[in-house]
Design an enzyme around this catalytic site. Structure first.
Site, PDB file in Angstrom:
ATOM      1  N   GLU A 279      -5.571  12.110   0.780  1.00 10.09           N
ATOM      2  CA  GLU A 279      -5.708  12.354  -0.829  1.00 10.09           C
ATOM      3  C   GLU A 279      -5.751  13.793  -1.092  1.00 10.09           C
ATOM      4  O   GLU A 279      -5.508  14.563  -2.573  1.00 10.09           O
ATOM      5  CB  GLU A 279      -6.482  11.858  -1.822  1.00 10.09           C
ATOM      6  CG  GLU A 279      -6.458  10.648  -2.414  1.00 10.09           C
ATOM      7  CD  GLU A 279      -7.610   9.579  -3.141  1.00 10.09           C
ATOM      8  OE1 GLU A 279      -8.343  10.422  -2.676  1.00 10.09           O
ATOM      9  OE2 GLU A 279      -7.170   8.773  -3.483  1.00 10.09           O
ATOM     10  N   HIS A 300      -2.320   2.883  25.324  1.00 11.66           N
ATOM     11  CA  HIS A 300      -0.888   1.814  25.762  1.00 11.66           C
ATOM     12  C   HIS A 300      -0.207   0.937  24.566  1.00 11.66           C
ATOM     13  O   HIS A 300       0.076   0.191  24.701  1.00 11.66           O
ATOM     14  CB  HIS A 300      -1.915   1.046  26.214  1.00 11.66           C
ATOM     15  CG  HIS A 300      -3.084   1.373  27.503  1.00 11.66           C
ATOM     16  ND1 HIS A 300      -2.417   1.096  28.529  1.00 11.66           N
ATOM     17  CD2 HIS A 300      -4.456   1.760  27.247  1.00 11.66           C
ATOM     18  CE1 HIS A 300      -3.433   1.439  29.917  1.00 11.66           C
ATOM     19  NE2 HIS A 300      -4.658   2.144  28.591  1.00 11.66           N
ATOM     20  N   LYS A 414      -1.050   1.480  -9.359  1.00 11.98           N
ATOM     21  CA  LYS A 414      -2.276   0.684  -9.973  1.00 11.98           C
ATOM     22  C   LYS A 414      -1.621   1.135 -11.957  1.00 11.98           C
ATOM     23  O   LYS A 414      -1.570  -0.220 -12.162  1.00 11.98           O
ATOM     24  CB  LYS A 414      -3.067   1.619 -10.988  1.00 11.98           C
ATOM     25  CG  LYS A 414      -3.927   2.436  -9.277  1.00 11.98           C
ATOM     26  CD  LYS A 414      -5.783   2.593  -9.818  1.00 11.98           C
ATOM     27  CE  LYS A 414      -6.391   3.442  -8.626  1.00 11.98           C
ATOM     28  NZ  LYS A 414      -7.103   4.079  -8.858  1.00 11.98           N
TER      29      LYS A 414
HETATM   30  O1  LIG Z   1     -15.319   5.132  -7.398  1.00  9.15           O
HETATM   31  P1  LIG Z   1     -14.223   4.672  -7.900  1.00  9.15           P
HETATM   32  O2  LIG Z   1     -13.503   5.292  -9.600  1.00  9.15           O
HETATM   33  O3  LIG Z   1     -14.133   3.346  -7.834  1.00  9.15           O
HETATM   34  O4  LIG Z   1     -13.108   5.020  -6.688  1.00  9.15           O
HETATM   35  C1  LIG Z   1     -12.698   4.695  -6.271  1.00  9.15           C
HETATM   36  C2  LIG Z   1     -11.255   5.127  -5.195  1.00  9.15           C
HETATM   37  O5  LIG Z   1     -10.249   4.848  -5.854  1.00  9.15           O
HETATM   38  C3  LIG Z   1      -9.085   5.932  -6.881  1.00  9.15           C
HETATM   39  O6  LIG Z   1      -7.621   4.955  -6.966  1.00  9.15           O
HETATM   40  C4  LIG Z   1      -8.529   7.087  -5.456  1.00  9.15           C
HETATM   41  O7  LIG Z   1      -7.927   7.521  -5.518  1.00  9.15           O
HETATM   42  C5  LIG Z   1     -10.191   7.823  -4.931  1.00  9.15           C
HETATM   43  O8  LIG Z   1      -9.704   8.864  -4.555  1.00  9.15           O
HETATM   44  C6  LIG Z   1     -11.556   6.807  -5.328  1.00  9.15           C
HETATM   45  O9  LIG Z   1     -12.561   7.285  -4.337  1.00  9.15           O
END
Ligand SMILES: O=P(O)(O)OC[C@H]1O[C@H](O)[C@H](O)[C@@H](O)[C@@H]1O
Length: 426
Positions: A279, A300, A414
């Protein structure tokens, strides 16, 4: 503390030009002037962490241990992998190792089967919940928490609020509002620490402490690393050397790094490492693809590809010098299995030989490699290792001229999911 070896020559890696680039990165990092420098809160966190904060973590963990047989930790990505990595690496394979509270995870995927079975598993056990989300609005943990919150309220009534702890931003996100409304205990994720760099904040520390491990030792190890990798000396600073060597290999066309271990309990350290590097670096059409294998298991399966497949791989072994426990092969009266030639060799020694044999075979097959060796696996050494990778990752990403601390690409899928689900506003 961490021994680093590289199959090539560091003289080739550390040209004057590369050293100058690294020096500039170093100065920008410590002067907090590089790209994404608003997210450097983790850099001196181990040396500046307040004793009151550590005491509060420990006190809360003590309460959890007293009240809960199971702590359900809800989180995903950086809000999950640090704790999961630590617990997997530090716990014995087949028991709780005398620890009082079992830590289970939720919200790191969306399996209805998993969540339903988890809820059934909780029945009859005393439960607490730690829901962790920096943004306070990530869908997977939010969904899991909706179910867990109801479960806790059905079981404990008003007292559920005393069994739910929220770790999130100080002000932003839906989760902080839920916490305030319901009077849940709250821990803050510092604004200037991104999820994948947050293992030393309450995000990682509370679940690790609740599981009965020493977070003061973990932080001592992190502080040790902070001090060890602060100085700019590419001749001795292993974090800089690891970053420089992997960048060199990348420019030579080795675009995939395979982290290989010989101890299965490192599996989630590998997962944590994959998020950290993947990331941080995978942006703007650039970045090393981080992959992982667990040997000898994967010798393996994936061993064939590593030996003979497309030559864009380099390997980085993560080795532990001293195992906590071991067995020695004994002489059998009837050598039916034809293994008496191994008598007297411990399994750790066998693994070491396997490492040597594998490493030279892969090298012959055209896979350049590094090895990182830590003394042993305990809280101190793990804290050191986490910090080592974090600082090294910052150097690596900056060498690619990339901001190590954002993740703009994560939003795309998302948005698609939200559109498909007709979330208001999408
Ligand atoms: O801690 P949060 O805001 O729930 O995020 C949780 C995770 O989800 C996101 O999509 C990011 O890509 C991550 O970098 C992050 O650690």
């Amino acid at each position: 503390m961490i021994e680093l070896t590289y199959s090539g020559s560091f003289e080739t890696v550390l040209t004057d030009e590369k050293k100058a680039a690294l020096k500039e990165i170093h100065d920008n990092l410590y002067n907090k002037e590089g790209r994404g420098s608003d997210f450097l809160g983790w850099l001196d966190w181990p040396s500046t962490v307040q004793p009151e904060f550590m005491e509060r973590i420990q006190k809360t963990a003590d309460v959890i241990q007293e009240k809960a047989e199971v702590l359900v930790v809800i989180g995903i990505g950086g809000s999950y992998l640090g704790a999961k990595a630590a617990l997997t690496a530090l716990s014995p394979y087949f028991s709780k190792g005398g620890k009082k509270t079992e830590v289970l995870f939720a919200g790191h995927q969306v399996s209805g089967e998993y969540l339903k079975q988890l809820l059934t598993h909780l029945d009859g056990k005393e439960v607490m919940v730690n829901v962790i989300s920096k943004s306070g609005k990530t869908t997977e943990p939010a969904l899991a928490f909706r179910f867990l919150k109801k479960y806790m309220e059905d079981r404990y009534g008003d007292a559920a609020a005393e069994r739910i702890i929220v770790t999130t931003d100080a002000e932003k996100g839906a989760l902080v509002n839920l916490a305030i409304e319901n009077g849940y205990e709250r821990f803050v994720v510092p604004e200037d620490v991104g999820g994948r760099y947050s293992v030393f904040t309450a995000v990682g520390l509370l679940p690790i402490a609740a599981a009965g491990f020493s977070v003061s030792q973990l932080m001592a190890g992190a502080k040790d690393a902070e001090e060890a990798y602060q100085a700019f000396d590419p001749e001795t600073n292993t974090a800089i050397r690891y970053a420089a060597a992997r960048h060199y290999l990348y420019t030579e066309g080795y675009t995939t790094e395979v982290m290989a271990t010989f101890e299965p309990k490192l599996a989630y350290v590998q997962e944590w490492w994959k998020q950290l590097f993947g990331e941080s670096e995978g942006k703007e059409g650039k970045g090393i693809f981080p992959a992982s294998v667990s040997f000898t298991t994967d010798l393996h399966s994936m061993g064939q590809y590593i030996q003979d497949g497309i030559r864009n791989l380099f390997e980085s072994f993560l080795l532990i010098k001293e195992s906590n426990e071991d067995l020695t092969v004994f002489e059998a009266e009837n050598d039916g299995d034809e293994l008496n030639y191994l008598a007297g060799i411990s399994l750790q020694e066998f693994n070491h030989v396997a490492y040597k044999g594998t490493s030279s075979a892969h090298l012959d097959g055209g896979v350049p490699q590094m090895s990182l060796t830590i003394e042993k696996m305990d809280e101190f050494h793990l804290g050191h290792l986490f910090y080592f990778y974090m600082i090294s990752c910052a150097y690596s990403a900056y060498l690619l001229d990339i901001n190590p601390f954002d993740q703009p690409g994560v939003e795309d899928y998302k948005n698609n999911i939200f559109k498909l689900l007709e979330k208001p506003g999408y």
